[in-house]
Design an enzyme around this catalytic site. Structure first.
Site, PDB file in Angstrom:
ATOM      1  N   LYS A 191      23.188   4.891  23.214  1.00 56.59           N
ATOM      2  CA  LYS A 191      24.525   5.181  22.676  1.00 56.59           C
ATOM      3  C   LYS A 191      24.598   6.577  22.063  1.00 56.59           C
ATOM      4  O   LYS A 191      23.591   7.173  21.717  1.00 56.59           O
ATOM      5  CB  LYS A 191      24.863   4.146  21.594  1.00 56.59           C
ATOM      6  CG  LYS A 191      25.068   2.745  22.153  1.00 56.59           C
ATOM      7  CD  LYS A 191      25.957   1.926  21.217  1.00 56.59           C
ATOM      8  CE  LYS A 191      26.318   0.585  21.818  1.00 56.59           C
ATOM      9  NZ  LYS A 191      25.173  -0.316  21.946  1.00 56.59           N
ATOM     10  N   CYS A 192      25.839   7.067  21.910  1.00 58.05           N
ATOM     11  CA  CYS A 192      26.080   8.318  21.199  1.00 58.05           C
ATOM     12  C   CYS A 192      25.781   8.096  19.732  1.00 58.05           C
ATOM     13  O   CYS A 192      26.133   7.055  19.205  1.00 58.05           O
ATOM     14  CB  CYS A 192      27.539   8.742  21.345  1.00 58.05           C
ATOM     15  SG  CYS A 192      27.948   9.299  23.000  1.00 58.05           S
ATOM     16  N   PRO A 193      25.202   9.038  19.018  1.00 57.35           N
ATOM     17  CA  PRO A 193      24.738  10.323  19.568  1.00 57.35           C
ATOM     18  C   PRO A 193      23.252  10.314  19.941  1.00 57.35           C
ATOM     19  O   PRO A 193      22.690  11.364  20.165  1.00 57.35           O
ATOM     20  CB  PRO A 193      24.959  11.246  18.379  1.00 57.35           C
ATOM     21  CG  PRO A 193      24.613  10.379  17.192  1.00 57.35           C
ATOM     22  CD  PRO A 193      24.995   8.962  17.566  1.00 57.35           C
TER      23      PRO A 193
END
Lengths: 730, 268
Positions: free
Chosen positions: A667-669
């Site tokens: 997932k971000c970041p």
């Protein structure tokens, strides 16, 4: 009510999964994304589209009678197919509708079972010996460790995002009946001179591609170290496993890459870090030593009917909670019984037909699901054992001296049927005969188990599937007549069985296509053998065997001066990766030209194809160059059987090395952070290819990289994800 | 490069920073910072440095936690009253981040121990509350060529500066200890808790920047802030070549314990 602790997070995981299935049904997400979510939840699509299998995790195979009763009640609501018992001591529901899968998960949770980690790149079900608790040589009971470690593992989020599956087993004695030496991590109970409990620890073992017997990590590790060692092995795998090629991803490939010394050094370093964190030791729940009485209930093909399951649950309930174990041999052990009652129960079960002594060798054979339901399968492994049992029933030859022999069959080179350690084993392959594909098996023999003694079965040769049952029966009859008193089966193979196998292979290896024996149709198959429908970006090593076979054929043709034959074979080799099958050389070249040349291979080679199809002469040099180019293409294939597109490659690419990382599912970041860290280790101007999920990741990560001064050379959408090519800035 | 996955995740928000990255993070993990005083300034500094993953943090304080400390010394909790401040601070830092190794010194900094304690550290934070200690720390750091961050606070006011070898030291600006009573202490005049927080946090930021070798430090500058009107300003100054400790002919060549001279207000 279960024997292992279910983490609180499971409820949310199931809810998330349920939401995804709804989105998938509404067409909001695609198949690939659904697959990525469902497989780690223990849900696999069966070979028939739209039907699913759900696998419940059963630590050490132990379930209570009440749980078994509950399993029957759940299954009856959603399917009419019997349960299937696996060699990892799990229990599977088959023919389930996708919309019902989450319901099963919820109901399982209520009876203390989880499906999470039933598949995918996760910590899989932790297995134990079938005879744990009754083995006279056992150092101490390992069940409490299996249960406590399961509870710990399934509560840790990093157990679900490993480079590949991670298997753990515990044996109670050096007989190693749980195959600890053939798991990613294996523990064998022992006591040291002071009588303290501990384990011999094996690491990085496994069957499947490039099999390995585990490396002995510790001759004796205190039993309080089980968690730390597991944690360290998992961390090592997470950090160093190969996420690009799933065929070279298991922990043993890290060991191959680093070498044993370096691997162990790395392990020790991580273990020291883990110890520093002072994790609590496993909370063991003491079990009282079991009664030694037991009854082994062979379950033919691991298929357990609801009726028999219900019956067993009913009887077992009278004897207590700890009475039912699913064994790694895909059978049921009715255990912890007063010794005096065991034979009474056994007789009763025999009377009702649940146990059949005569056909035990077939009933207790270990057989994977095979191509009937498994998308990786090549051959119908279950059909083979059924056919062998049917043939035996016609003759009913005496096989009482082979009662201890274990036949193990896998439908493909993946070792779900454990053919690598078989007394007699088979694994499915495809063989070309007169230009057509026929189902076939490689024959294995002489596997040995035991701490420090484990030896893989030797591959003896290949046989058409249609001839395999006759071969097997004749071999068993020979063993019945010639095996010496007290001789191990491996010993018999070594002494004379091996030679017998060679003879039999020769005898059965001259296939004649007759009306009665259609070698192009597998046992109990509905239609002629083909691999065309099994490719869906999924793949098993069997495909590689076929590709190699075609390359070898091309080389042989060249050696004989047959340039046309070489071009035809080279063209045929990679067709299978796209689910294409050619019956003739001409068809192969035509299909290859349409699907590969100009797309993955330079258009210059279209001339060779054109000359072939117009029967113009092709020089051996051109054929050789063509073959070399196809092989080069094969080497650039990724783990989803995809090839780089020529257009995307651009000038100059290919000559230099491009780093690669798969950040799908990150997932971000964190995906950006990880990319950044990889780039830091590279020189300016070097290239890195990363895979990113669609949505937020692709919207943010490339922009952030540009901000840091890197160059984005290419962004390429594939299915549900993106490939991004980055050039490191100065 | 040996960041573990959990480290990558823990420090992700600062690794993302262009000027930190994995390389900067590795430097932080390998660095050693000493905080002298686990009080109003030392509390936030210690918490932030531990959170940022400074690999080794020393904390020196000879006092025990007192009820009157808790209004601003945020690393200590009510349950810590009577416990050594250094120990209380260590517990909190390890709670935030088990990566961090904490060394504690349950003693007041003085001429005899100063050089020995600071010698193992890359950067020193002066979080003390009295002039003799501040001058001693300055002299010890200058003599040992150790960079340090100075801060002082009173009522609504605070000031900070950073010394690195070759640049102006605290004595370049304030050559000698002011007489007793001229400048009241916090216990006499009071202090607004957040002012301690602001200055201690500035000191933590200076330490981190120094370790990763990025940005501009408060060298040759004195930051002066007032929270009452909420104004910040910096005053630049130069190294004093006649400075008694870092000047060309220094009078101070070894450490001595300073007494704050008695104030002679009555004679004025």
């Amino acid at each position: 009510m279960g024997f292992y602790d279910i983490p609180d997070s499971l409820e949310k995981d199931i809810a998330d999964y349920e939401a995804l299935t709804a989105e998938f049904t509404d067409g909001k997400i695609n198949k690939a994304k659904m697959k990525a979510a469902r497989v780690p939840m223990g849900v696999y699509e069966q070979r028939k589209d739209g039907t699913y299998m759900v696998r419940a995790r059963i630590a050490g195979g132990d379930i209570s009678p009440l749980q078994l009763k509950g399993l029957v009640a759940i299954a009856q609501k959603y399917t009419s197919k019997p349960f299937h018992l696996t060699t990892r001591q799990e229990l599977q529901f088959h023919d389930i509708a996708l919309a019902d899968t989450h319901k099963i998960m919820k109901e399982l949770r209520e009876i203390g079972l989880s499906t999470r980690g039933g598949g995918g790149n996760t910590v899989r079900n932790i297995t134990g010996s079938f005879d744990e608790g009754i083995d006279a040589q056992e150092a101490f009971s390992v069940s409490p460790y299996i249960r406590a470690l399961t509870g710990r593992m399934i509560a840790e989020p990093d157990s679900w995002v490993l480079p590949r599956k991670f298997k753990i087993a515990f044996s109670g004695s050096s007989r190693d009946t749980a195959l600890a030496a053939l798991n990613d991590l294996g523990f064998i109970a022992k006591k040291n001179e002071k009588g303290e409990k501990g384990f011999m620890v094996y690491i990085a073992g496994g069957m499947g591609t490039k099999p390995a017997i585990g490396t002995l990590l510790y001759e004796f590790a205190p039993h309080t170290e089980v968690y730390n060692i597991t944690r360290a092995a998992k961390q090592l795998f997470d950090m160093h496993g190969n996420r690009k090629n799933k065929h070279a991803a298991r922990l043993r490939f890290v060991l191959y890459r680093l070498g044993k010394d370096e691997f162990i050094k790395l392990f020790e370093k991580i273990l020291a870090e883990v110890r520093d964190k002072k994790h609590p030791v496993l909370q063991l729940k003491g079990l009282k030593p079991p009664d030694k009485g037991y009854v082994m209930i062979p379950v033919f093909l691991g298929d357990l009917s609801f009726e028999i399951a219900g019956k067993i649950a009913g009887i077992a309930a009278k004897y207590g909670e700890e009475t039912i174990r699913l064994t790694p041999g895909q059978n049921i052990m009715f255990r912890n019984l007063p010794e005096k009652d065991a034979h009474i129960i056994s007789d009763e079960l025999a009377k009702t037909g649940v146990i059949n002594e005569d056909s035990a060798i077939f009933d207790s054979a270990v057989v994977c699901a095979g191509a009937a339901t498994c998308r990786l399968g090549i051959c119908l492994s279950r059909g083979l054992i059924k056919a062998a049992k049917e043939k035996w029933e016609e003759k009913r030859s005496m096989l009482d001296k082979t009662g201890d022999v274990i036949i193990r069959i896998s439908g493909c080179p993946n070792t779900c049927g454990q053919h690598m350690i078989a007394d007699i084993g088979f694994y499915g392959a495809a063989k070309r005969h007169e230009g057509r594909l026929a189902p076939a098996y490689y024959v294995m023999a002489g596997g040995v188990l035991g701490a420090g003694k484990t030896k893989f079965a030797r591959q003896k040769g290949v046989i058409f599937a249609r001839n395999a049952p006759d071969f097997l029966l004749e071999l068993l009859e020979h063993a019945q007549g010639n095996r010496k008193e007290g001789e191990s089966f491996a010993g018999y193979i070594e002494r004379e069985g091996g030679k017998k196998i060679d003879q039999l292979l020769e005898k059965y290896n001259a296939p004649k296509q007759t009306a009665a024996v259609d070698i192009y149709t597998d046992w109990h198959a509905e239609k002629e053998f083909s691999l065309a429908d099994r490719m869906e970006g999924e793949c098993s090593a069997g495909v590689f065997d076929l590709i190699d076979y075609d390359f070898t054929a091309a080389e042989n043709s060249l050696a004989k001066g047959d340039a046309e034959g070489a071009v035809a074979a080279a063209s045929r080799a990679l067709l299978i990766t796209k689910g294409l099958e050619a019956k003739t050389g001409e068809e192969a070249v035509r299909l290859f030209n349409e699907n590969f040349i100009g797309k993955h291979m330079p258009a210059d080679y279209a001339g060779v194809a054109a000359d072939f199809l117009s029967h113009a002469a092709i020089s051996p040099e051109r054929a050789l160059e063509f073959l070399k180019e196809v092989k080069k293409l094969y080497n650039s294939m990724d783990n989803s059987l995809r090839f780089p597109e020529i257009a995307a490659a651009g000038p100059g690419v290919g000559a230099e090395k491009t780093e690669f990382r798969d950040f799908r599912g990150v997932k971000c970041p964190m995906n950006f952070v990880k990319t950044k860290l990889v780039l830091e280790g590279m020189k300016a101007g070097e290239k890195l290819e990363i895979l990113l999920d669609d949505g937020e990741p692709i919207e943010n990560v490339p922009a952030s990289l540009k901000n840091e001064g890197h160059e984005i050379l290419n962004m390429d959408k594939r299915d549900s994800f993106w490939s991004v090519l980055i050039k490191k800035g100065g | 490069m040996s960041l573990t996955d959990s480290q990558v995740e823990r420090y992700s928000r600062q690794i993302i920073l262009k000027d930190v990255g994995g390389i900067g993070q590795e430097k932080l993990l390998a660095s050693k910072v000493l905080i002298i005083g686990a009080g109003g300034l030392g509390s936030p500094a210690a918490l932030y440095l531990a959170a940022a993953g400074v690999g080794t943090i020393g904390i020196a304080d000879g006092d025990n936690v007192d009820l009157s400390n808790l209004q601003r010394q945020i690393i200590h909790f009510t349950g810590d009253i009577g416990v050594s401040k250094a120990e209380s601070a260590m517990k909190k830092m390890q709670g935030i981040n088990p990566d961090v190794k904490v060394n504690i010194y349950r003693e007041r900094i003085c001429a005899d121990n100063a050089a020995g304690i600071i010698q193992d550290y890359d950067f020193i934070i002066d979080g003390t509350d009295n002039f003799p200690a501040k001058f001693l720390i300055n002299d010890a750091c200058v003599l040992a060529k150790k960079p340090f961050s100075h801060a002082g606070i009173l009522r609504f006011d605070g000031q900070a500066m950073t010394y690195t070898p070759g640049n102006a030291c605290y004595r370049c600006v304030f050559p000698a200890i002011p007489p007793k009573g001229v400048i009241p202490t916090c216990s006499q005049a009071g202090i607004l808790g957040p002012v301690a927080g602001i200055l201690g946090t500035i000191q933590a930021a200076e330490a981190l920047k120094y370790i990763i070798n990025k940005g501009s430090l408060l060298t040759n500058r004195l930051l002066i802030m007032n929270a009452f009107d909420m104004e910040f300003r910096t005053v630049t100054f130069k190294r004093n070549l006649k400075c008694p400790v870092c000047g060309e002919n220094p009078a101070i060549t070894e450490l001595t314990d300073y007494e704050q001279p008695a104030c002679d207000i009555s004679s004025r």
